[in-house]
Design an enzyme around this catalytic site. Sequence first.
Site, PDB file in Angstrom:
ATOM      1  N   SER A  31       0.843  -1.192   0.000  1.00 39.66           N
ATOM      2  CA  SER A  31       0.000   0.000   0.000  1.00 39.66           C
ATOM      3  C   SER A  31       0.880   1.243   0.000  1.00 39.66           C
ATOM      4  O   SER A  31       2.050   1.193   0.379  1.00 39.66           O
ATOM      5  CB  SER A  31      -0.885   0.024   1.240  1.00 39.66           C
ATOM      6  OG  SER A  31      -0.117   0.314   2.400  1.00 39.66           O
ATOM      7  N   ASP A  32       0.318   2.363  -0.416  1.00 43.23           N
ATOM      8  CA  ASP A  32       0.965   3.629  -0.107  1.00 43.23           C
ATOM      9  C   ASP A  32       0.677   3.929   1.357  1.00 43.23           C
ATOM     10  O   ASP A  32      -0.207   3.309   1.977  1.00 43.23           O
ATOM     11  CB  ASP A  32       0.456   4.745  -1.018  1.00 43.23           C
ATOM     12  CG  ASP A  32       1.478   5.869  -1.190  1.00 43.23           C
ATOM     13  OD1 ASP A  32       2.385   5.980  -0.340  1.00 43.23           O
ATOM     14  OD2 ASP A  32       1.379   6.633  -2.163  1.00 43.23           O
ATOM     15  N   LEU A  33       1.411   4.842   1.919  1.00 47.00           N
ATOM     16  CA  LEU A  33       1.335   5.091   3.354  1.00 47.00           C
ATOM     17  C   LEU A  33      -0.089   5.431   3.787  1.00 47.00           C
ATOM     18  O   LEU A  33      -0.678   6.403   3.307  1.00 47.00           O
ATOM     19  CB  LEU A  33       2.288   6.223   3.736  1.00 47.00           C
ATOM     20  CG  LEU A  33       2.431   6.521   5.233  1.00 47.00           C
ATOM     21  CD1 LEU A  33       2.931   5.302   5.997  1.00 47.00           C
ATOM     22  CD2 LEU A  33       3.365   7.704   5.447  1.00 47.00           C
ATOM     23  N   SER A  92      -2.870   4.085   3.055  1.00 51.61           N
ATOM     24  CA  SER A  92      -3.972   4.000   2.092  1.00 51.61           C
ATOM     25  C   SER A  92      -4.990   2.933   2.461  1.00 51.61           C
ATOM     26  O   SER A  92      -6.156   3.023   2.062  1.00 51.61           O
ATOM     27  CB  SER A  92      -3.436   3.746   0.680  1.00 51.61           C
ATOM     28  OG  SER A  92      -2.886   2.454   0.554  1.00 51.61           O
TER      29      SER A  92
END
Length: 788
Positions: free
Chosen positions: A315-317, A319
């Site tokens: 994931s992005d941070l 997300s």
Amino acid sequence: MKLSSIFFGGMLFLTSPNLQAQQIPYKNSKLPVENRVQDLLGRMTVDEKVGQLSKLLGWEMYEKGPAGVGVSAKLKKAVKEQHIGLLWATLRADPWTQKTLLNGLSPVEAARATNAIQRYMLDSTRLGIPLLLSEEAPHGHMAIGATVFPTAIGQASTWNPALIEQMAGTIAKETYAVGGKNGYGPVLDLARDPRWSRTEETYGEDAYLIGQMGKAMVKGFQGDGLGKEDKIIGTLKHFVAYAVPEGGHNGEAVSIGERALRHHFLYPFEQAVKAGVGSVMTAYNSIDGIPCSANPWLLKDILRKEWGFNGFVVSDLLSISGLNGGHATASNGAEAASQSIHAGLDVDLSGTGYGANLLQAVQAGLVESAVLDTAVARVLRMKFNLGLFDRPFVDEKLVLKKVGTQANREMARKVAQESIVLLKNDANLLPLKKTIKRIAVVGPNADNVYNQLGDYTAPQAEAKVKTVLDGIRAAVGKGTQIDYVKGCAIRDTLHSHVQEAVAAAQLSDVVVVVLGGSSARDFKTSYQATGAANVDINAISDMESGEGFDRVSLDMMGDQLKLLKALEKTGKPIVLVTIMGRPLNLNWASEHIPAIVNAWYPGQEGGLAIADVLFGDYNPAGRLPISIPRSVGQLPVHYNHNKPKHHDYVEMTAKPLYTFGYGLSYSAFDYSSLHVDLKENTDDFICTVSFDVENKGSMSGDEVAQLYVVDEVSSVVTAVKQLKRFERKSIGVGERVRISFQLTKEDLKLWAVDSVWKTEKGKFKLLIGAGSDDLRLEGVLELKKDYL
């Protein structure tokens, strides 16, 4: 018994294989990786499995003090309570992390920190599973002492994938030397709205160019196989369509149909996945109402089934938490975790999206054990393939031989040289003569270290970064007087000194004015939990670009245009150098300033590279990877929009100020002798397009030959033209070279009305030239049948 050595914690250790460990299957390096994965997976508790999917903020996991560098209490707590499997940005330093040159880690200290962390994992945990350390590395490892290259928009301006592959290899070597095994990059977002704050991190507006650059980065990072010395795995960002948010707002919704996704936005990712990339990061945005971090069509059907991706998805941070936050598709954290892991998202960047939420979801029956095991196996498989179980430590005595070396600095200068785009050069004002008696160097970016480097950059030691002022001073002799006046800031209008700059210009023979933008973070700016900056209208830093700094216009901010107009009134010859992270409004400058050089954010050697171009030591050949618009009212203004052809506006032309692929040279190149040879067979065809390019100028230089294709009649709407091949070629004075490109059905396919890839019969126009709007030769390719 064979002994090996490792330099660790300032001491030399002799090691030998642990016979007892070798009897445990997952610790036996002679067994196939899959056997080791399954053995280890069978020994893990549910808590340990969940922990393997958590990637925490790494810069909190070490302590630096008078006694040296060691693990922090926070790491020990996270390992004990969360059984973590990965760390992110352990060695990162910047205002967000509050790591400076004083409390951050030198390269040698960084190696000691990562060795200490891995030693703790091996000695103090039940199973001794090493951590996978991921580091930010889009234009250099984001760590103190590492080499800083041009940002991605500059890398793309080289139109030289071979050079970018070499650059990526250098970044990988520096990252590997200090313990990182995973570099975040390349960013493959297709940028079509430069108001968006992260345009500098992209390779521009064209899918084919981005795909070529992405493949080059992956090859440079990873080499020809996982687990090799000085090689790391890449992480593709951000999957997918992140760079075209509504209104240019970072992370907001995207509305794009499947055909546009496949033709343009997915294509670069597919190229990099098929090059063997090890990891893919999901994007913050949603597409047609489905968040990318909970989209099984993207993460399972496309990524794994269609493309054969066998790495892990991260994931992005925060997300995953965004599903029960901003997106509101989940009512609580456990439901969000369930949505993401079922969609095919393996690793949580933050440690809060999964962690307790995923454990709760498993216990409540929201996540089946097989689903959890699949995600964990992907992480473990990568750790084994990278050799982390067998070679968890780095050799501290080799660090200074790999990080920040003279060879690496030369590579940074080379990439910066090739990235520079000459936009205008009336009356051949450039190159300047080194015998000029007096030069005025003016502007907020003429001598500003951090404004030159872009976002995702660590603090820099004094004198490491060479500014434009440094470069000009180094280029000319003692007989040239250089007068420097800043003139104004990027945004602040309270401390401008325009008249001082004008006075210096009036005494000069030529004025070099350096304007543009900045992504330079400072310690006064506040940041969101994701790392994006908070925009504070009451705090006037230079920062107008970089993550979180979306724009409503593309005008140069502050008193920059006022300064440029005042300098122009002096009547002195003026060279405008732009250092910026996104296309800015150059309308007035293009009309009134005789020479314009665009350098984007050129990295630590950028000032020297710019001076090389200004004084003719390097013949510029960079090409724009993104169009420079005349107005935000034109957006989107990419060259390869779908048919029909645009008509003009009431106020102005529909064409951008400078188009994709554009760039001038100190030489003149002539195109001739086009030949098109088509050979069709049962399953495919090969079309060879050959032509001559001759250097008619008085200086050797590079030319970037570009091939565009127009599908004249198609069953679905296609682009007005589409880049399909390019080559940057060095050509001597008077030299003529033959360039050949080959096209196959893969290059001309479209996503047909019946949802299959198809190359349709009919005529294709072949356009060859020096830019998307500078086409010199035209040919025709006609297919007699369809190809599936």
